[in-house]
Design a protein around this motif. Structure first.
Motif, PDB file in Angstrom:
ATOM      1  N   LEU A   1       0.980  11.604  28.826  1.00  0.00           N
ATOM      2  CA  LEU A   1       0.795  13.004  28.432  1.00  0.00           C
ATOM      3  C   LEU A   1       1.758  13.385  27.303  1.00  0.00           C
ATOM      4  CD1 LEU A   1      -0.766  15.640  28.999  1.00  0.00           C
ATOM      5  CD2 LEU A   1       1.210  16.359  30.344  1.00  0.00           C
TER       6      LEU A   1
ATOM      7  N   ASN B   1       4.991  13.544  39.792  1.00  0.00           N
ATOM      8  CA  ASN B   1       5.190  14.803  40.517  1.00  0.00           C
ATOM      9  C   ASN B   1       6.435  14.850  41.408  1.00  0.00           C
ATOM     10  OD1 ASN B   1       2.704  15.060  39.356  1.00  0.00           O
ATOM     11  ND2 ASN B   1       1.546  14.764  41.245  1.00  0.00           N
TER      12      ASN B   1
ATOM     13  N   PRO C   1       1.040  19.068  39.104  1.00  0.00           N
ATOM     14  CA  PRO C   1       1.399  20.056  40.104  1.00  0.00           C
ATOM     15  C   PRO C   1       2.915  20.201  40.111  1.00  0.00           C
ATOM     16  CG  PRO C   1       0.933  17.956  41.157  1.00  0.00           C
ATOM     17  CD  PRO C   1       0.619  17.786  39.714  1.00  0.00           C
TER      18      PRO C   1
ATOM     19  N   LEU D   1       5.201   9.350  45.318  1.00  0.00           N
ATOM     20  CA  LEU D   1       5.378   9.814  43.942  1.00  0.00           C
ATOM     21  C   LEU D   1       4.436  10.960  43.566  1.00  0.00           C
ATOM     22  CD1 LEU D   1       5.896   6.369  42.188  1.00  0.00           C
ATOM     23  CD2 LEU D   1       7.513   8.284  42.102  1.00  0.00           C
TER      24      LEU D   1
ATOM     25  N   ASP E   1      -3.829  16.459  41.626  1.00  0.00           N
ATOM     26  CA  ASP E   1      -3.860  15.986  40.244  1.00  0.00           C
ATOM     27  C   ASP E   1      -4.891  16.738  39.414  1.00  0.00           C
ATOM     28  OD1 ASP E   1      -3.183  14.421  38.078  1.00  0.00           O
ATOM     29  OD2 ASP E   1      -4.527  12.772  38.613  1.00  0.00           O
TER      30      ASP E   1
END
Ligand code: NAD
Length: 443
Positions: free
Chosen positions: A97, A163, A185, A259, A267
């Protein structure tokens, strides 16, 4: 026969002679004749009119329209802040990302700049710092991250890690005196999400959750129509966010519960949930859900593949949502109003949103495709955070907005497990967990 070179002009007709003379003497009265001619000097040309020159108003360059109101106007020129005035961001985590979307989006930001990078990989740090002109002294690994407290060029820490690491880096950033923009999230449990809000409040720093869809202009347009009741009451919505996972997916952090905190729901199903909430501003008072994961598939040993969930809101509005890691990419929402249905493919994609309204037109059904000038959602979200720092405002999507999604996701899992609907309290006002929208969020 031999060719001869002559300085004499060839014989001409009267009209050709006139044209040559016009060019020679800069004859602009016959503009139609000038195509293909040598450009005249600026001093010989008419000066720009105020329509062409534009003007500066309150620090922005402004142009009057030159096309008739029949045409959709173009967006005004952006008015970016100078580099010195921009808010400095540290990007924590150099994964997909960050590299594919966020760092490129800063080029379209008007108020923010990247001033530091944080990664556990020295090779990525070196490469990315050189690509984006980041001072090597402003590159940190996860152990040295707390030294960011001494870096005055960093005002916001943008947490873009798996996350389960959001809480730790949000809290470390807050303790270093930095504001936090945290990816969705927000965390992996209500407890962690609430702790992040409390830590940021105690440190007197702002916390925003990166709900990019709340800064995407097609969804914002839809929100305005819902709230102004343009097509009457919103009766129902169906929202789908599904995609697939490669066979080796089990190796990815998204498939390790410690994780990720869960599978498709936190997600990507989160987009359906959060959008159903912000379109109306109401909060669900009841959720019910079904969950399925293919047995014996190592990708779903720890997290779920598919969740279908239903939300009932106080006004009677019902949202039916579907999320899955097992079905081909589809990010589609449809809203059913009293007097129209609105269809929106690619509703949660990075680009490619479309809106089609179907409604009665006399004895016919009209289908209207609405085209808006698309914005870069990531740049819009980053600029929203920068504005909140510059103007000392509460973000539209603060930590509390993320906590509420975690409460609802826990209720969805509970309903899937027990097979019974889960009732939830209704807050007294709309947008109970949000800050005010900003005018510039409209693009
Ligand atoms: P990614 O796997 O591509 O990147 C994660 C980065 O974290 C990697 O560079 C990895 O090296 C690093 N990392 C540090 N510790 C790790 C550990 N213990 N295990 C695995 N990786 C570790 O993931 P991503 O897709 O960039 O997602 C990062 C965050 O951004 C997630 O919270 C995700 O939900 C969110 N996200 C948001 C959007 C959006 O549209 N807003 C899109 C994708 C991801």
């Amino acid at each position: 026969m031999t060719d001869t070179i002559s300085n004499e002009p060839p014989a001409t007709t009267g009209a050709e002679l006139q044209r040559r003379d016009l060019l020679k003497f800069g004859g602009f009265g016959a503009a139609g004749l000038l195509f293909g001619s040598r450009a005249a000097s600026a001093a010989d040309l008419p000066p720009p009119s105020p329509v062409d020159r534009g003007r500066v108003e309150e620090g922005r360059v402004v142009f009057d329209p030159w096309r008739s109101p029949a045409d959709t106007p173009s967006a005004p020129p952006p008015a970016p802040l100078s580099p010195d005035e921009r808010v400095g961001f540290a990007i924590v985590g150099l994964g997909r990302l960050s590299l594919e979307e966020l760092l490129p989006a800063f080029a379209q930001s008007k108020k923010a700049k990247v001033t530091a990078l944080v990664s556990g990989s020295p090779g990525k740090l070196r490469t990315v710092a050189s690509q984006y002109g980041i001072d090597p002294a402003a590159c940190y690994d996860y152990e040295s991250f707390d030294a960011i407290a001494d870096n005055e060029a960093v005002q916001v820490v943008y947490v873009v890690l798996p996350n389960a690491l959001h809480r730790e880096f949000t809290e470390r950033a807050a303790k270093a005196g930095k504001h936090v923009l945290c990816e969705k999230p927000m965390a992996t449990s209500v407890e962690d999400a609430e702790a992040m809000v409390a830590t940021c409040a105690a440190a007197k720093v702002k916390l925003m959750i990166a709900y990019r869809i709340q800064y995407e202009i097609y969804n914002r347009q839809l929100m305005d129509w819902v709230r102004e009741k343009r097509f009457g009451r919103l009766v129902a919505m169906s929202a789908t966010n599904v995609q697939t996972v490669a066979d080796n997916g089990a190796e990815q952090w998204r498939h390790k519960r410690a994780l990720s905190g869960g599978g498709s729901l936190p997600d990507i199903g989160l987009y359906c949930l959060n959008t159903a909430r912000f379109l109306t501003g109401e909060e669900p008072v009841e959720v019910s859900a079904l969950l399925h994961s293919p047995p014996d598939d190592p990708r779903y040993a720890e997290v779920e593949e598919t969740v279908a969930f239903r939300l009932r809101f106080p006004s009677g509005f019902i949202a039916q949502c579907l999320t899955s890691y097992g079905a081909r990419d589809d990010k589609h929402q449809r809203l059913n109003f009293e007097r129209a249905s609105v269809d929106m493919p690619n509703a949660y994609s990075y680009t490619g949103q479309r809106l089609t309204i179907a409604e009665r037109d006399g004895d016919a059904t009209a289908e209207t495709a609405v085209k808006l000038e698309a914005n870069n959602q990531f740049a819009a979200e980053i600029d929203h955070m920068a504005t909140c720092i510059l103007d000392d405002r509460t973000p539209r999507t603060p930590g509390e907005e993320g906590v509420q999604d975690h409460r609802l996701m826990e209720a969805i899992y509970r309903s899937a497990e027990t097979g019974a609907p889960v009732a939830l309290p209704a807050p007294e006002r709309l947008d109970a967990f949000r800050g005010p929208p900003l005018p510039e969020d409209k693009g």
